[in-house]
Design a protein around this motif. Structure first.
Motif, PDB file in Angstrom:
ATOM      1  N   GLY A 132       0.785  -1.231   0.000  1.00  0.00           N
ATOM      2  CA  GLY A 132       0.000   0.000   0.000  1.00  0.00           C
ATOM      3  C   GLY A 132       0.812   1.274   0.000  1.00  0.00           C
ATOM      4  N   LYS A 133       2.097   1.211  -0.358  1.00  0.00           N
ATOM      5  CA  LYS A 133       2.934   2.412  -0.357  1.00  0.00           C
ATOM      6  C   LYS A 133       2.384   3.489  -1.297  1.00  0.00           C
ATOM      7  CE  LYS A 133       6.835   2.210  -2.603  1.00  0.00           C
ATOM      8  NZ  LYS A 133       6.717   3.187  -3.720  1.00  0.00           N
ATOM      9  N   THR A 134       1.981   3.075  -2.486  1.00  0.00           N
ATOM     10  CA  THR A 134       1.480   4.051  -3.458  1.00  0.00           C
ATOM     11  C   THR A 134       0.247   4.765  -2.928  1.00  0.00           C
ATOM     12  OG1 THR A 134       2.354   2.790  -5.317  1.00  0.00           O
ATOM     13  CG2 THR A 134       0.603   4.360  -5.798  1.00  0.00           C
ATOM     14  N   THR A 135      -0.649   4.018  -2.272  1.00  0.00           N
ATOM     15  CA  THR A 135      -1.843   4.618  -1.688  1.00  0.00           C
ATOM     16  C   THR A 135      -1.475   5.634  -0.615  1.00  0.00           C
ATOM     17  OG1 THR A 135      -3.178   2.649  -2.116  1.00  0.00           O
ATOM     18  CG2 THR A 135      -3.957   4.140  -0.388  1.00  0.00           C
ATOM     19  N   ALA A 136      -0.501   5.308   0.225  1.00  0.00           N
ATOM     20  CA  ALA A 136      -0.067   6.231   1.280  1.00  0.00           C
ATOM     21  C   ALA A 136       0.491   7.518   0.678  1.00  0.00           C
ATOM     22  CB  ALA A 136       0.971   5.551   2.161  1.00  0.00           C
ATOM     23  N   LEU A 137       1.264   7.390  -0.388  1.00  0.00           N
ATOM     24  CA  LEU A 137       1.831   8.576  -1.028  1.00  0.00           C
ATOM     25  C   LEU A 137       0.753   9.436  -1.664  1.00  0.00           C
ATOM     26  CD1 LEU A 137       5.025   7.021  -2.679  1.00  0.00           C
ATOM     27  CD2 LEU A 137       4.972   8.673  -0.794  1.00  0.00           C
ATOM     28  N   GLN A 138      -0.266   8.810  -2.217  1.00  0.00           N
ATOM     29  CA  GLN A 138      -1.367   9.571  -2.815  1.00  0.00           C
ATOM     30  C   GLN A 138      -2.095  10.390  -1.761  1.00  0.00           C
ATOM     31  OE1 GLN A 138      -3.537   6.409  -4.714  1.00  0.00           O
ATOM     32  NE2 GLN A 138      -2.406   6.578  -6.630  1.00  0.00           N
ATOM     33  N   VAL A 139      -2.256   9.824  -0.562  1.00  0.00           N
ATOM     34  CA  VAL A 139      -2.895  10.560   0.525  1.00  0.00           C
ATOM     35  C   VAL A 139      -2.044  11.762   0.922  1.00  0.00           C
ATOM     36  CG1 VAL A 139      -3.639  10.461   2.929  1.00  0.00           C
ATOM     37  CG2 VAL A 139      -4.119   8.553   1.398  1.00  0.00           C
ATOM     38  N   LEU A 140      -0.741  11.568   1.040  1.00  0.00           N
ATOM     39  CA  LEU A 140       0.139  12.679   1.390  1.00  0.00           C
ATOM     40  C   LEU A 140       0.081  13.777   0.339  1.00  0.00           C
ATOM     41  CD1 LEU A 140       3.224  10.724   2.797  1.00  0.00           C
ATOM     42  CD2 LEU A 140       1.577  12.095   4.079  1.00  0.00           C
TER      43      LEU A 140
ATOM     44  N   VAL B 173      -3.472   7.003   7.331  1.00  0.00           N
ATOM     45  CA  VAL B 173      -2.386   7.913   6.960  1.00  0.00           C
ATOM     46  C   VAL B 173      -2.799   9.366   7.226  1.00  0.00           C
ATOM     47  CG1 VAL B 173      -0.971   8.764   5.045  1.00  0.00           C
ATOM     48  CG2 VAL B 173      -1.438   6.314   5.258  1.00  0.00           C
ATOM     49  N   ARG B 174      -4.052   9.689   6.939  1.00  0.00           N
ATOM     50  CA  ARG B 174      -4.527  11.048   7.225  1.00  0.00           C
ATOM     51  C   ARG B 174      -4.427  11.359   8.708  1.00  0.00           C
ATOM     52  NH1 ARG B 174      -9.048   9.361   4.120  1.00  0.00           N
ATOM     53  NH2 ARG B 174      -8.742   9.854   1.913  1.00  0.00           N
ATOM     54  N   GLU B 175      -4.766  10.390   9.546  1.00  0.00           N
ATOM     55  CA  GLU B 175      -4.703  10.619  10.992  1.00  0.00           C
ATOM     56  C   GLU B 175      -3.261  10.833  11.446  1.00  0.00           C
ATOM     57  OE1 GLU B 175      -6.616   7.201  12.571  1.00  0.00           O
ATOM     58  OE2 GLU B 175      -8.641   7.869  12.044  1.00  0.00           O
ATOM     59  N   LEU B 176      -2.332  10.096  10.847  1.00  0.00           N
ATOM     60  CA  LEU B 176      -0.927  10.255  11.220  1.00  0.00           C
ATOM     61  C   LEU B 176      -0.374  11.617  10.833  1.00  0.00           C
ATOM     62  CD1 LEU B 176       0.605   6.768  10.261  1.00  0.00           C
ATOM     63  CD2 LEU B 176       0.243   7.679  12.561  1.00  0.00           C
ATOM     64  N   TYR B 177      -0.829  12.134   9.684  1.00  0.00           N
ATOM     65  CA  TYR B 177      -0.272  13.375   9.152  1.00  0.00           C
ATOM     66  C   TYR B 177      -1.302  14.494   9.130  1.00  0.00           C
ATOM     67  CZ  TYR B 177       3.653  10.493   7.674  1.00  0.00           C
ATOM     68  OH  TYR B 177       4.736   9.647   7.649  1.00  0.00           O
TER      69      TYR B 177
END
Length: 310
Positions: free
Chosen positions: A30-38, A166-170
């Motif tokens: 899920g790395k790509t998904t995490a980067l898209q959220v960022l 990821v949104r909650e983390l950042y």
């Protein structure tokens, strides 16, 4: 993914450290998904970046972004976990940087299922069975997982749940508010293709059939007065406004960047226009900043479009 240059991203304040998020993990986790959220949160994102060049990259800030997310994994050219850890240790001591590492993990069985479902080749399988490729990558990436500041295990997560996590983390670094558009349109000229919420105002009495109101629009007070006199307007308007005030914060919490609310009537010149304007005013009073668009305001009004009077 190429670097994103968002003109709406805030320029870094003088003396503010550059935030760097290193995002890595197992292939398919899920790395790509995490980067898209960022990226949605306003970070400048670079994926598949040769991590050995990181010092050179951050040595030349463009002055426009203070949040940089760099994605890399076992496929990245020149990838050696030990050297990555040494580089992170070195950079962590710099006062002009705020550096964090995020590792996206997943159980081997779930990774097998995902690869079998998509039929994509695993980058480390080559001519070997899929299980051996996953095992080899897990062993290679082990030191980085142990070193990472944050680890997300996506084994039992949906894509939406990963995005939310990821949104909650950042969340503290989110740069842009949700954009709300309120529009009007005429059903006789087709539905808006990209609206999230559509409300049909054709239950209201049609000003088109009032001779003195026909050439006017929902922006004119006589039309507004006629619509307000309809027994069904205020009750329906209040219920729709209440629904929107409940839904919009929920959309925002889910990380939705844009919400399009559309009001329709037959021709798109009277009832929908007035309602859209009133609703935008109500949303502004509640703290939102909607953009208002009237798709068919300038369209020619004809009996053929409006149909027969009820």
């Amino acid at each position: 993914m190429t670097p994103s240059h968002d003109p709406e991203s805030p320029a870094p304040a003088p003396g503010e450290p550059l935030r760097v998020a290193l995002v890595t993990g197992l292939s398919g986790a899920g790395k790509t998904t995490a980067l898209q959220v960022l990226e949605d949160l306003g970070w400048e994102v670079i994926d598949n970046f040769p991590i050995r060049l990181l010092k050179r990259l951050i040595a030349r800030p463009d002055g426009q972004h203070n949040m940089l997310a760099v994605g890399f994994d076992s496929r990245t050219r020149g990838f050696v976990p030990r050297k990555v850890i040494e580089l992170v240790k070195e950079l962590s001591g710099r006062e002009d940087l705020s550096l964090s590492t995020l590792f996206i993990d997943c159980a081997s069985g779930e990774l097998e299922r995902r690869y079998n479902e998509t039929r994509r080749p695993h980058p480390m399988a080559h001519e070997r069975p899929l299980q051996e490729g996953i095992r080899a990558e897990r062993e290679l990436m082990g030191p980085l997982r142990r070193w990472a500041d944050m680890v997300i295990d996506t084994s039992e997560m949906s894509s939406n749940q990963l995005q939310q996590h990821v949104r909650e983390l950042y969340r503290d670094h989110a740069a842009r508010p949700m954009m709300v558009t309120v529009s009007s349109f005429g059903f006789a000229r087709g539905m808006p293709p990209l609206a999230d919420l559509v409300f049909d105002m054709r239950f209201l009495d049609n000003p088109h059939w009032i001779d003195e109101l026909r050439p006017l629009t929902g922006l004119d007070e006589p039309v507004g007065a006629h619509i307000r006199q309809d027994p069904g307007f205020e009750s329906a308007f209040g219920q729709i406004r209440g629904l929107l005030l409940d839904l919009l914060p929920r959309y925002q919490a889910q990380g939705k960047s844009y919400v399009h609310i559309a009001f329709g009537c037959t021709g798109g010149r009277h009832r929908s226009v007035y309602t859209a304007e009133r609703m935008a005013e109500g949303l502004r009073e509640a703290g939102f900043s909607p953009t208002v668009r009237h798709r068919n305001l300038g369209s020619r009004t004809t009996d053929a479009i409006e149909g027969k009077k009820r």
